[in-house]
Design an enzyme around this catalytic site. Structure first.
Site, PDB file in Angstrom:
ATOM      1  N   ASP A   1      -7.512  -2.125  13.697  1.00  0.00           N
ATOM      2  CA  ASP A   1      -8.893  -2.470  13.300  1.00  0.00           C
ATOM      3  C   ASP A   1      -8.941  -3.774  12.497  1.00  0.00           C
ATOM      4  OD1 ASP A   1      -7.798  -1.722  10.894  1.00  0.00           O
ATOM      5  OD2 ASP A   1      -9.187  -0.068  10.499  1.00  0.00           O
TER       6      ASP A   1
ATOM      7  N   GLU B   1      -9.495  -1.790   5.158  1.00  0.00           N
ATOM      8  CA  GLU B   1     -10.228  -1.409   6.361  1.00  0.00           C
ATOM      9  C   GLU B   1     -11.506  -2.241   6.484  1.00  0.00           C
ATOM     10  OE1 GLU B   1      -8.268   0.031   8.047  1.00  0.00           O
ATOM     11  OE2 GLU B   1      -7.903   2.144   7.652  1.00  0.00           O
TER      12      GLU B   1
ATOM     13  N   HIS C   1      -7.039  -4.525   9.927  1.00  0.00           N
ATOM     14  CA  HIS C   1      -6.704  -4.421   8.498  1.00  0.00           C
ATOM     15  C   HIS C   1      -5.398  -5.150   8.168  1.00  0.00           C
ATOM     16  CE1 HIS C   1      -4.470  -0.306   9.190  1.00  0.00           C
ATOM     17  NE2 HIS C   1      -3.627  -1.299   9.306  1.00  0.00           N
TER      18      HIS C   1
ATOM     19  N   ASP D   1       0.803  -1.222   0.000  1.00  0.00           N
ATOM     20  CA  ASP D   1       0.000   0.000   0.000  1.00  0.00           C
ATOM     21  C   ASP D   1       0.839   1.278   0.000  1.00  0.00           C
ATOM     22  OD1 ASP D   1       0.949  -0.508   2.549  1.00  0.00           O
ATOM     23  OD2 ASP D   1      -1.008  -0.582   3.508  1.00  0.00           O
TER      24      ASP D   1
HETATM   25  C1  F6R Z   1       1.217  -1.197   6.104  1.00  0.00           C
HETATM   26  C2  F6R Z   1       0.391  -2.372   6.420  1.00  0.00           C
HETATM   27  C3  F6R Z   1      -0.417  -2.376   7.679  1.00  0.00           C
HETATM   28  C4  F6R Z   1       0.464  -2.573   8.925  1.00  0.00           C
HETATM   29  C5  F6R Z   1      -0.392  -2.543  10.187  1.00  0.00           C
HETATM   30  C6  F6R Z   1       0.418  -2.718  11.449  1.00  0.00           C
HETATM   31  O1  F6R Z   1       1.908  -1.379   4.890  1.00  0.00           O
HETATM   32  O2  F6R Z   1       0.361  -3.291   5.680  1.00  0.00           O
HETATM   33  O3  F6R Z   1      -1.388  -3.376   7.600  1.00  0.00           O
HETATM   34  O4  F6R Z   1       1.133  -3.796   8.825  1.00  0.00           O
HETATM   35  O5  F6R Z   1      -1.089  -1.331  10.256  1.00  0.00           O
HETATM   36  O6  F6R Z   1       1.235  -1.613  11.645  1.00  0.00           O
HETATM   37  P1  F6R Z   1       2.251  -1.567  12.873  1.00  0.00           P
HETATM   38  O7  F6R Z   1       3.288  -2.595  12.626  1.00  0.00           O
HETATM   39  O8  F6R Z   1       2.828  -0.168  12.818  1.00  0.00           O
HETATM   40  O9  F6R Z   1       1.465  -1.835  14.098  1.00  0.00           O
END
Ligand code: F6R
Length: 262
Positions: free
Chosen positions: A136, A143, A138, A67
């Site tokens: 959440d 989302e 994701h 992303d």
């Molecule tokens: C970002 C992504 C997100 C993160 C998730 C956890 O490229 O794929 O799904 O892996 O938001 O983020 P952290 O590791 O910062 O808790």
């Protein structure tokens, strides 16, 4: 799905990096799906160390990130392009032309997303997709209510994601409210998935994703449909899982994991 519980964050991170390294050594032209965030920062530090100390070779590897924020240029310090260069690409011997992220600055975002799907297909699909899990539930920026068959597209970010990632921006109000993300369907097509979750703040959502029903309200729960998905966690993130003893038993007894048990 398999769940591997390690004692602490360091051990879980090392194990995830070792799984990636094993796949890369077995297939130097690996097509690797990548994620960003705090959890991944630590994995990339380990991979960079393995490159430095053990000669782990990325020269033939291709990467596709999940992303990117809409409206952030690659040289913006808050963009995922910048994150990847800083934490991984500049520290390993990857050919930067083999690295791909969706372009959140594209004039036609819909076309950009279609093109991204095409690039992945042309590369022969993703061999190993690395994932984190958001507050959440994701994966990528998928989302709640993301269709389980969704493809790469533009997505509005939820208040939970804005709360989670806002503090990473110099001024949190500058965080974009939209992102481009591979879809849940795109992720499910990868040949193997590896999700790393560490820390107590991930415990509740991880338990719902792994042991709860499959629901578009928690995109990570769709991984239950994947034919080859491994979840690596530390004790803190695993604390709300009910079947921990069973997961430990599988890890101790599966020949596939023999090299990783030490
Ligand atoms: C970002 C992504 C997100 C993160 C998730 C956890 O490229 O794929 O799904 O892996 O938001 O983020 P952290 O590791 O910062 O808790």
């Amino acid at each position: 799905m398999e769940v591997i519980i390690q004692h602490d964050e360091e051990a879980a991170t090392v194990l995830a990096a070792r799984i990636i390294a094993r796949r890369l050594r077995a297939k130097p032209k690996l097509v690797l799906g990548l994620a960003t965030g705090r959890t991944m920062e630590r994995v990339y530090a380990k991979l960079a160390e393995m490159h430095r100390k053990e000669g782990l070779d990325f020269s033939l590897c291709q990467t596709f990130n999940l992303d990117e924020y809409v409206g952030l240029a690659p040289d913006n310090r808050d963009s995922y392009h910048f994150f990847m260069k800083e934490h991984l690409f500049s520290r390993i011997n990857i050919d930067i032309r083999n690295t791909h992220l969706p372009n959140g600055m594209a004039a036609d975002l819909e076309k950009e997303c279609e093109n991204y799907e095409r690039l992945i297909a042309n590369a022969g699909g993703i061999d190993l997709q690395l994932l984190g899990i958001g507050a959440d539930g994701h994966i990528g920026f998928n989302e709640p209510l993301s269709a389980l068959k969704s493809r790469t597209r533009e997505k509005a970010l939820t208040p939970a994601t804005i709360r989670q990632n806002g503090p990473l921006f110099d001024s949190p109000d500058k965080m974009p409210r939209r992102g481009l993300t591979m879809g849940v369907g795109t992720i499910l097509e990868s040949k193997q998935c590896l999700l790393l979750a560490t820390g107590a703040e991930k415990a509740e959502i991880l338990a719902r994703a792994v042991e709860g029903p499959i629901t578009s309200m928690i995109s990570a729960s769709a991984l239950q449909l994947h034919q080859r998905c491994c979840i690596v966690t530390d004790e803190a993130a695993a604390s709300r899982l009910e079947e921990k003893d069973y997961y430990r038993w599988v890890f101790e007894n599966e020949p596939e994991w023999a090299d990783f048990r030490k």
